[in-house]
Enzyme design. Structure first.
Site, PDB file in Angstrom:
ATOM      1  N   HIS A  52       0.874  -1.180   0.000  1.00  0.00           N
ATOM      2  CA  HIS A  52       0.000   0.000   0.000  1.00  0.00           C
ATOM      3  C   HIS A  52       0.910   1.230   0.000  1.00  0.00           C
ATOM      4  CE1 HIS A  52      -3.648  -2.084   2.129  1.00  0.00           C
ATOM      5  NE2 HIS A  52      -3.973  -1.827   0.872  1.00  0.00           N
ATOM      6  N   CYS A  60      -1.946   3.062   9.048  1.00  0.00           N
ATOM      7  CA  CYS A  60      -2.981   2.123   8.584  1.00  0.00           C
ATOM      8  C   CYS A  60      -4.147   2.031   9.553  1.00  0.00           C
ATOM      9  CB  CYS A  60      -2.427   0.708   8.465  1.00  0.00           C
ATOM     10  SG  CYS A  60      -0.984   0.487   7.466  1.00  0.00           S
TER      11      CYS A  60
END
Ligand code: ARG
Length: 301
Positions: free
Chosen positions: A194, A290
């Site tokens: 990511h 996150c």
């Protein structure tokens, strides 16, 4: 922070006078969405960090680490919570809920079936709070603010990671639906799957990033758009501790761990760094950033 909705705990990050003053300041209105790790665990493998970790996450240790992160964030922002759901162990990673532009919420379309069950819960949370739901085409994969990060100096500029979880085609679809300019960056190292695992735009136009996670064209795009003196390129030893997976509010940076030389560089750029251990979440391939989603985007000057 809404004390009613947070578990009580002895937070490991000591509060000094400077922190207390920051917490008391009415200027801190940043709102951040988090999810209590009641149902967190490593129950499947969808990224390299999860390999060999199935069943290894200790939920009570994870809860204490999450409490520490939440306490640190609570000094500089207001924390809001989405209810955790049994059977969705990665729902704690609220960055992946979707992306926000003003009152628009673009829900994620998760690549892996293991996370697709989160979509309806996040959509319901945003709909209940008056957000407009802006859908992407069904054939595209997109993992929200894990892969879509606003530049904090150039308005409406959105950096978008692709290659592992989100499709490059999302860039044009976002530009059709929202007044954003998308700069796509191809991710080339599967450990940094990511964008927020290896790239963190900071206040004042600084950029914290790990160049080794990007292909040559992506590095060229970064270098063409962020002046050299504003780029804080880190090495692999910091990157694997998720130093780029940082929460930045004002001059505060909250992260799992950074080496002394990186901390000195961040201090020299005018930031104070709060380290809060998050290794239980690293077993699932996530860390501080996150576990959060900023609710007021794009950044306001
Ligand atoms: N286990 C989760 C996954 O692989 C971790 C997500 C981390 N989130 C992030 N924004 N990088 O999907």
């Amino acid at each position: 922070m809404n004390q009613d909705t947070l578990p009580s705990a002895d937070y490991p990050v000591a509060m000094n006078a400077e922190h207390a003053a920051a917490a008391a300041s009415p200027a801190h209105t940043t709102r951040i969405l988090m999810c209590v790790p009641t149902h967190f665990g490593v129950e499947y493998v969808i990224n390299p960090w999860m390999q060999g970790q199935t069943g290894n996450a200790d939920v009570s240790h994870a809860q204490r680490q999450w409490d520490g992160l939440t306490a640190a964030i609570g000094r500089v922002a207001e924390v809001e919570l989405v209810a955790p759901i049994a059977g969705l162990p990665d729902m704690v990673f609220t960055a992946n809920a979707g992306m926000i532009w003003d009152d628009a919420f673009v829900p994620s379309r998760f690549r892996h079936a293991e996370r697709q069950g989160e979509e309806a819960h996040f959509i319901a949370w945003f709909r209940e709070r008056g957000f407009r739901i802006v859908e992407l085409p069904e054939d595209l994969e997109f993992e929200g603010a894990g892969d879509a990060l606003y530049d904090r100096a150039v308005s409406n500029r959105l950096w978008m990671g692709h290659g592992h979880r989100s499709d490059l085609g999302v860039a044009a679809e976002l530009e059709k639906r929202l007044p954003v300019q998308v700069l796509p960056l191809r991710l080339s190292d599967e450990r940094f799957y990511h964008l927020d695992t290896c790239f963190c735009p900071l206040e004042g136009g600084w950029l914290l990033y790990f160049p080794g996670a990007f292909d040559a064209a992506a590095n060229a795009l970064i270098e063409a758009n962020v002046p050299a003196h504003k780029r804080i390129a880190i090495d692999e030893s910091d990157a694997v501790h998720f130093a780029c997976n940082a929460v930045n509010v004002g001059d505060t940076i909250i992260l799992n761990r950074a080496g002394d030389s990186l901390k000195a560089r961040l201090h020299a750029a005018g930031f104070r760094v709060l380290e809060t251990p998050l290794d239980e979440f690293l077993k699932a391939g996530g860390s501080a950033k996150c576990l959060t989603l900023r609710l007021q985007e794009p950044p306001r000057p």
